[in-house]
Structures are given as structure tokens and as C-alpha cells.
Scaffold this motif. Sequence first.
Motif, short mmCIF file in Angstrom:
data_model
loop_
_atom_site.label_atom_id
_atom_site.label_comp_id
_atom_site.label_asym_id
_atom_site.label_seq_id
_atom_site.Cartn_x
_atom_site.Cartn_y
_atom_site.Cartn_z
N SER A 176 -160.81 60.65 -27.92
CA SER A 176 -161.50 59.83 -28.92
C SER A 176 -163.02 59.91 -28.77
O SER A 176 -163.54 60.21 -27.69
N GLU A 177 -163.70 59.62 -29.85
CA GLU A 177 -165.16 59.59 -29.82
C GLU A 177 -165.66 58.56 -28.82
O GLU A 177 -166.66 58.78 -28.12
N ARG A 178 -164.96 57.43 -28.74
CA ARG A 178 -165.38 56.39 -27.80
C ARG A 178 -165.29 56.90 -26.36
O ARG A 178 -166.15 56.61 -25.53
N THR A 179 -164.25 57.66 -26.06
CA THR A 179 -164.09 58.21 -24.71
C THR A 179 -165.19 59.22 -24.41
O THR A 179 -165.76 59.22 -23.31
N VAL A 180 -165.51 60.08 -25.36
CA VAL A 180 -166.59 61.06 -25.17
C VAL A 180 -167.91 60.34 -24.89
O VAL A 180 -168.66 60.72 -23.97
N LYS A 181 -168.18 59.28 -25.63
CA LYS A 181 -169.42 58.52 -25.41
C LYS A 181 -169.40 57.83 -24.06
O LYS A 181 -170.44 57.73 -23.38
N ALA A 182 -168.24 57.34 -23.64
CA ALA A 182 -168.15 56.70 -22.34
C ALA A 182 -168.41 57.69 -21.21
O ALA A 182 -169.09 57.38 -20.23
N PHE A 183 -167.88 58.90 -21.35
CA PHE A 183 -168.13 59.93 -20.34
C PHE A 183 -169.62 60.26 -20.26
O PHE A 183 -170.17 60.45 -19.17
N VAL B 38 -150.58 50.06 -8.29
CA VAL B 38 -152.01 49.90 -8.57
C VAL B 38 -152.29 48.48 -9.04
O VAL B 38 -151.61 47.96 -9.93
N GLY B 39 -153.29 47.86 -8.46
CA GLY B 39 -153.55 46.44 -8.76
C GLY B 39 -154.20 46.17 -10.09
O GLY B 39 -154.06 45.08 -10.64
N ARG B 40 -154.92 47.15 -10.63
CA ARG B 40 -155.64 46.92 -11.89
C ARG B 40 -154.99 47.73 -13.02
O ARG B 40 -154.72 48.91 -12.85
N THR B 41 -154.78 47.07 -14.15
CA THR B 41 -154.22 47.74 -15.32
C THR B 41 -155.18 47.59 -16.49
O THR B 41 -155.72 46.50 -16.72
N VAL B 42 -155.40 48.69 -17.22
CA VAL B 42 -156.28 48.67 -18.38
C VAL B 42 -155.47 49.07 -19.61
O VAL B 42 -154.31 49.44 -19.50
N ALA B 43 -156.08 48.97 -20.78
CA ALA B 43 -155.39 49.33 -22.01
C ALA B 43 -154.91 50.79 -21.95
O ALA B 43 -155.43 51.60 -21.19
N GLY B 44 -153.91 51.11 -22.76
CA GLY B 44 -153.29 52.42 -22.73
C GLY B 44 -154.17 53.54 -23.24
O GLY B 44 -155.27 53.32 -23.76
N ASN B 45 -153.66 54.76 -23.12
CA ASN B 45 -154.44 55.93 -23.51
C ASN B 45 -154.74 55.96 -25.01
O ASN B 45 -155.77 56.50 -25.43
N ASP B 46 -153.87 55.39 -25.83
CA ASP B 46 -154.12 55.37 -27.27
C ASP B 46 -155.05 54.24 -27.70
O ASP B 46 -155.42 54.14 -28.87
N ASP B 47 -155.40 53.38 -26.75
CA ASP B 47 -156.29 52.24 -27.03
C ASP B 47 -157.58 52.31 -26.23
O ASP B 47 -158.25 51.30 -26.04
N GLY C 284 -158.37 52.67 -23.10
CA GLY C 284 -158.49 51.83 -21.92
C GLY C 284 -159.50 52.32 -20.91
O GLY C 284 -160.26 51.54 -20.34
N VAL C 285 -159.53 53.64 -20.68
CA VAL C 285 -160.49 54.19 -19.72
C VAL C 285 -161.91 54.01 -20.24
O VAL C 285 -162.81 53.59 -19.50
N ALA C 286 -162.13 54.33 -21.50
CA ALA C 286 -163.47 54.20 -22.08
C ALA C 286 -163.96 52.75 -22.01
O ALA C 286 -165.12 52.49 -21.66
N ARG C 287 -163.11 51.81 -22.33
CA ARG C 287 -163.50 50.39 -22.28
C ARG C 287 -163.91 50.00 -20.87
O ARG C 287 -164.90 49.26 -20.67
N THR C 288 -163.17 50.48 -19.89
CA THR C 288 -163.48 50.12 -18.51
C THR C 288 -164.78 50.77 -18.04
O THR C 288 -165.57 50.15 -17.33
#
Length: 267
Positions: free
Chosen positions: A23-30, A243-252, A254-258
Motif C-alpha cells: 500500500s501507499e501508506r506502507t511505502v510512506k511509512a518505510f 508475541v505480546g504485541r498485536t497490530v492490525a492485519g496486513n490488509d489494514d 498494521g505495520v505502517a500504522r505502528t
Amino acid sequence: MTSPRLIATDLDGTTVRSDGTVSERTVKAFARVERAGAMLVMVTGRPPRWIHPVAEAVGHRGVAICANGALVYDLHDERVIRSHLMTAEALRTAIETLNAALPDLGFAVEYENGIQYARGYELSGWDNAERDDSIALKELMTRPAAKLLARHPELDADALLAAVTDLVGEVVLPTHSNGRRLVEMSAPGVSKASSLAELCDEHDIASTDVAAFGDMPNDLPMLMWAGRSYAVANAHPQVLSAVGRTVAGNDDDGVARTIEELFPEEL
């Protein structure tokens, strides 16, 4: 909260969406990670030949640890810069042992420069439909390899992994990254964690300064090693429980938000 010095993230099922896009959001987060002066490392089961679309999507930023740690790949100029291969002897022992105990298995071997499928290997997903069906099993055992693949016609990946580990767990390091009746094997001691730790040592980065994201059993060594670990919501049950921390899924995203939370930027 102090920002990490390095972000290590799996690709498929973690940052790559179910439709195969980033996603564009993920690219921007990277890009945000690098603007902050931190390192971005893709840590994936994919071989280098499957990395080009991701390298393009992220603007050829960073480094990729491929084939579950066996190969380290520079995304800037797309070349292998380090390898940790299993010996031909270990490869032969694993194949012969597994073939004797589980004769329905199909085998393929990932080398530094491509893949070979033994005759009868069941193709799936990213596999190359243009394979040579004449290759005999013994031809796969002649040289060092990045990864040995074994697919069963019936056993699911969890059951197959347990069986393979019992049979050859002292010869190779088995794991799996999907539910397609497939187990992946690397040289003993070679995992996403081992290559990530090696890279961090070179840059004087402690495990406590690493944030890692993943979704499948092949991510567990990395997630257990990193100081901060996150499982995406769609992760394998074993990963979610470990794993103790869970974030939103790959289609939402989650990594970019974090990442946005870990690297806040002034508006």
C-alpha cells in the motif's frame, strides 16, 4: 517511547497485502524510517528472484534478508551480498531421509541463482510453471543450496513441519511460512534471526533497538530475538500466542500504522 534504530519486517502476510500489493501508506511509512535515520530491513522467506517488485515499490530502499536468512540482498542495486548455504552433503542427507520416510513428498531446491524442481513436484503460487520436468531427484543434491522445499499432497504445513523436524531436524533447520502443505529447510542455525543479528552486529545495533513484525512460524526466531516484536492480527496462532504485541492485519496497514507511532513526525 524511544524510536528503534532498526525496523525488521516480514513481507507476505505482514506488509504485503493479500492481493500481492504494497500500500501507499506502507511505502510512506518505510520512507519515514529512513528519514529518521533508522535502518529498514525486509526479512522474508522469498528468494531474491521474488524481491524485484517489492524493491521497486519501496524505491529500492534498504536491505532484504531472503530465503529465511540464507541470503542477504541489497535492494539498492539488487544483488546478493552475503550467503549462508547448506552443504551438498546436508542437502543429500535431508532429501534421502525424507524421501525414504515420506515417499509422497515432492522436492525443490532454491540456489543463489534460481530454483530447480525434482520431477513430479507440485507447483503452487509463485512456483515457475516453466520448470523442467526431466530433473531427477539426485540432480538436486550436487551443490550447496539456500533452501530445500518439500511439499506433501495431504499433510498440512503444521503437521508436515512436525514430521520433518523429527526426521531431519539435526541436519537442517525446518520451518514453514504458509499453509500450502510446504516445509522450507535451511542450513543448521540459519534463520531470519541469525542473519538479522549478524547485520545488526555490523552496525552496532543491539537487539533491544530492533522492532520486528511477522505473521508465520518462520518469523518466530526473529520475533523472539528482537527487543520489540509485533504480530499482525492475521498471524498464525503459534505466532499470536508467542508475541505480546498485536497490530492490525496486513490488509489494514498494521505495520505502517505502528511505524507511524514509532517514528512520529511534526505536522
